[in-house]
Design an enzyme around this catalytic site. Structure first.
Site, PDB file in Angstrom:
ATOM      1  N   SER A 158       0.835  -1.205   0.000  1.00  0.00           N
ATOM      2  CA  SER A 158       0.000   0.000   0.000  1.00  0.00           C
ATOM      3  C   SER A 158       0.867   1.251   0.000  1.00  0.00           C
ATOM      4  CB  SER A 158      -0.875  -0.022   1.247  1.00  0.00           C
ATOM      5  OG  SER A 158      -1.445   1.241   1.462  1.00  0.00           O
ATOM      6  N   TYR A 184      -2.249  -0.900  10.762  1.00  0.00           N
ATOM      7  CA  TYR A 184      -2.455  -1.530   9.450  1.00  0.00           C
ATOM      8  C   TYR A 184      -1.296  -1.168   8.527  1.00  0.00           C
ATOM      9  CZ  TYR A 184      -3.748  -1.306   4.562  1.00  0.00           C
ATOM     10  OH  TYR A 184      -3.697  -1.386   3.198  1.00  0.00           O
ATOM     11  N   LYS A 188       1.905  -3.490   6.817  1.00  0.00           N
ATOM     12  CA  LYS A 188       2.303  -3.600   5.400  1.00  0.00           C
ATOM     13  C   LYS A 188       3.789  -3.311   5.251  1.00  0.00           C
ATOM     14  CE  LYS A 188      -1.509  -4.698   3.338  1.00  0.00           C
ATOM     15  NZ  LYS A 188      -1.643  -5.962   2.632  1.00  0.00           N
TER      16      LYS A 188
HETATM   17  C1  UD1 Z   1      -6.759   3.866   3.505  1.00  0.00           C
HETATM   18  C2  UD1 Z   1      -5.301   3.602   3.747  1.00  0.00           C
HETATM   19  C3  UD1 Z   1      -4.753   2.833   2.582  1.00  0.00           C
HETATM   20  C4  UD1 Z   1      -5.558   1.565   2.392  1.00  0.00           C
HETATM   21  C5  UD1 Z   1      -7.011   1.931   2.156  1.00  0.00           C
HETATM   22  C6  UD1 Z   1      -7.836   0.666   2.007  1.00  0.00           C
HETATM   23  C7  UD1 Z   1      -3.870   5.159   4.991  1.00  0.00           C
HETATM   24  C8  UD1 Z   1      -3.314   6.526   5.086  1.00  0.00           C
HETATM   25  N1  UD1 Z   1      -4.626   4.865   3.918  1.00  0.00           N
HETATM   26  O1  UD1 Z   1      -6.824   4.751   2.424  1.00  0.00           O
HETATM   27  O2  UD1 Z   1      -3.423   2.506   2.809  1.00  0.00           O
HETATM   28  O3  UD1 Z   1      -5.059   0.836   1.320  1.00  0.00           O
HETATM   29  O4  UD1 Z   1      -7.483   2.686   3.263  1.00  0.00           O
HETATM   30  O5  UD1 Z   1      -8.611   0.402   3.072  1.00  0.00           O
HETATM   31  O6  UD1 Z   1      -3.605   4.364   5.827  1.00  0.00           O
HETATM   32  N2  UD1 Z   1     -13.407   9.774   3.675  1.00  0.00           N
HETATM   33  C9  UD1 Z   1     -14.460  10.580   4.067  1.00  0.00           C
HETATM   34  N3  UD1 Z   1     -15.595   9.979   4.513  1.00  0.00           N
HETATM   35  C10 UD1 Z   1     -15.743   8.639   4.586  1.00  0.00           C
HETATM   36  C11 UD1 Z   1     -14.669   7.816   4.195  1.00  0.00           C
HETATM   37  C12 UD1 Z   1     -13.507   8.415   3.744  1.00  0.00           C
HETATM   38  O7  UD1 Z   1     -14.359  11.803   4.025  1.00  0.00           O
HETATM   39  O8  UD1 Z   1     -16.794   8.155   5.022  1.00  0.00           O
HETATM   40  C13 UD1 Z   1     -12.192  10.400   3.144  1.00  0.00           C
HETATM   41  C14 UD1 Z   1     -10.939  10.067   3.933  1.00  0.00           C
HETATM   42  O9  UD1 Z   1     -10.726  11.005   4.945  1.00  0.00           O
HETATM   43  C15 UD1 Z   1      -9.875  10.147   2.827  1.00  0.00           C
HETATM   44  C16 UD1 Z   1     -10.629   9.752   1.560  1.00  0.00           C
HETATM   45  O10 UD1 Z   1     -12.005   9.906   1.851  1.00  0.00           O
HETATM   46  O11 UD1 Z   1      -9.478  11.469   2.671  1.00  0.00           O
HETATM   47  C17 UD1 Z   1     -10.363   8.317   1.173  1.00  0.00           C
HETATM   48  O12 UD1 Z   1     -10.560   7.511   2.313  1.00  0.00           O
HETATM   49  P1  UD1 Z   1     -10.553   5.934   2.224  1.00  0.00           P
HETATM   50  O13 UD1 Z   1     -11.409   5.501   1.099  1.00  0.00           O
HETATM   51  O14 UD1 Z   1     -10.871   5.418   3.580  1.00  0.00           O
HETATM   52  O15 UD1 Z   1      -9.054   5.561   1.845  1.00  0.00           O
HETATM   53  P2  UD1 Z   1      -7.677   6.053   2.520  1.00  0.00           P
HETATM   54  O16 UD1 Z   1      -7.854   6.452   3.914  1.00  0.00           O
HETATM   55  O17 UD1 Z   1      -7.067   7.040   1.596  1.00  0.00           O
END
Ligand code: UD1
Length: 374
Positions: A158, A184, A188
């Site tokens: 990741s 997590y 990795k």
């Molecule tokens: C995270 C992990 C990544 C992992 C991926 C898969 C980190 C920094 N990132 O990615 O390594 O492979 O999960 O599970 O550890 N968001 C919202 N509302 C929501 C959900 C998400 O605003 O309900 C935002 C988050 O703050 C982020 C973006 O959407 O800015 C993407 O979030 P998400 O889809 O959870 O992925 P990551 O956090 O980027």
């Protein structure tokens, strides 16, 4: 002989007859975590180029086979899409004996290792479960592979290993292991280190570490897609469930980040592009000139914000998705964007699908299957 990544579907023979036996010239790929989102999409690409596929999954974070059935629904659909058969074993990587049996039964040639717990927030609350599952599971897998002489591996890593990246787009030269915000991510990183150490100790090992950015999207058939158990923790499945009325409003985690619109920026990529990247990685580990463990980023090289993604998805599904800006989520980073130059040069792989493609395919999947695989 391993098929090349760009080879067209070639071996549409019946793989049913191949169960429990290896057919000459057809490589057997064991896929751990193959009932998951990225795993299932990858298996389609593997079957399409003629690999024999054996799946090992404990179904802890995906739906298990229904009573009286041998395959989880997602893998039945993979068979429907490809017209090919695959074998499935509901086995945990922590169960050394059971795992060993699967390796011996199929004479596995190469492994793609997806199986891991991956919910960032949960990993902060349950670090021991995460380290035990992700590290002990990986070590057990590597030990069994060593014992049976199967020493080619593609590892699902990741972008989180870069921590809070110092420059963008982030390339593979960037340091890893510093500033990782959750167990997590650290699991990795440690898995990568273990694999690097292993290839130093034993030159027969060939390992490709694939550092994914944010995989979203779904197969264009609309038959398979992301179907997390419980409330989705990732943005895209949450948006999709809002669109079908299973959730009321998207909570946007933080509107005060140092980004153009104040929300986090991510390098989203289509899961089918990512899946094809695994075929390219398999070709790499099958190249006799390749040695050691080498990392490749897989992403698009383009970041978009949470609000931009909500807007793109609203367009795709034809309705405004309601959202509310709330506090930042613990462990989030401001921005990720990927430099994919190395994968393009050395794996001949490049993503081609756009954000609109990702949203369209997620919407097709979720609208056809509002309750996922239920
Ligand atoms: C995270 C992990 C990544 C992992 C991926 C898969 C980190 C920094 N990132 O990615 O390594 O492979 O999960 O599970 O550890 N968001 C919202 N509302 C929501 C959900 C998400 O605003 O309900 C935002 C988050 O703050 C982020 C973006 O959407 O800015 C993407 O979030 P998400 O889809 O959870 O992925 P990551 O956090 O980027």
């Amino acid at each position: 002989m391993a098929p090349t990544p760009n080879e067209l579907p070639c071996q549409k023979t019946t793989l049913t007859d191949m169960r429990t036996s290896k057919v000459a010239d057809v490589e057997v790929v064991l896929v751990t975590g193959g009932a998951g989102f990225v795993g299932s999409h990858t298996i389609i690409e593997l079957l399409n180029v003629g690999y024999q596929v054996v799946v090992v999954d404990n179904c802890l974070t995906s739906k298990p086979p229904r009573k009286g059935e041998t395959l989880p629904a997602v893998l039945r659909r993979v068979q429907d899409i490809t017209g090919m058969n695959l074998d499935f074993h509901m086995v945990s990587l922590l169960d050394r004996q059971a795992l060993r049996k699967v390796f011996l039964l199929y004479k596995v040639d190469v492994v793609i290792h997806f199986a891991a717990l991956k919910a960032v927030g949960e990993s902060v609350k349950r670090p021991l479960d995460y380290y035990h599952n992700n590290l002990t599971g990986t070590i057990t897998l590597l030990q069994v592979m060593s014992e049976v002489g199967c020493k080619r591996l593609v590892f699902s890593s990741s972008s989180t290993v870069y921590g809070s990246a110092q420059y963008f787009p982030t390339d593979e030269e960037h340091g890893t292991g510093v500033g990782i915000t959750n167990p997590y991510g650290r699991s990795k990183y440690v898995c990568e280190q273990i694999m690097k150490d292993l290839t130093v100790a034993d030159k027969e090992w060939r390992v490709v570490l694939l550092r994914y950015f944010n995989p979203v999207g779904a197969h264009e058939s609309g038959l398979i897609g992301d179907d997390p158990l419980g409330v989705p923790v990732n943005l895209m499945p949450y948006l999709a469930q809002c669109a079908v009325g299973r959730r009321d409003v998207v909570h946007v985690f933080g509107g005060d980040w140092d980004t153009p619109d104040g929300t986090c920026v991510r390098d989203y990529m289509h899961v089918v592009d990512l899946a094809k990247g695994h075929n390219a990685a398999l070709a790499k580990v099958s190249d006799k000139k390749f040695t050691g463990a080498k990392a490749y980023n897989l992403g698009r090289g383009k970041g978009i914000s949470v609000l931009e993604m909500i807007s793109a998805f609203s367009k795709a599904c034809g309705k405004e998705i309601p959202y509310k800006i709330v506090g930042r989520r613990r462990g989030d980073v401001r921005r990720t964007t990927c430099s994919g130059t190395l994968a393009e040069k050395e794996l001949s792989w490049k993503s081609s699908r756009t954000v609109d493609d990702m949203c369209r395919d997620v919407w097709r999947w979720q609208s056809k299957n509002p309750n996922g695989y239920e």
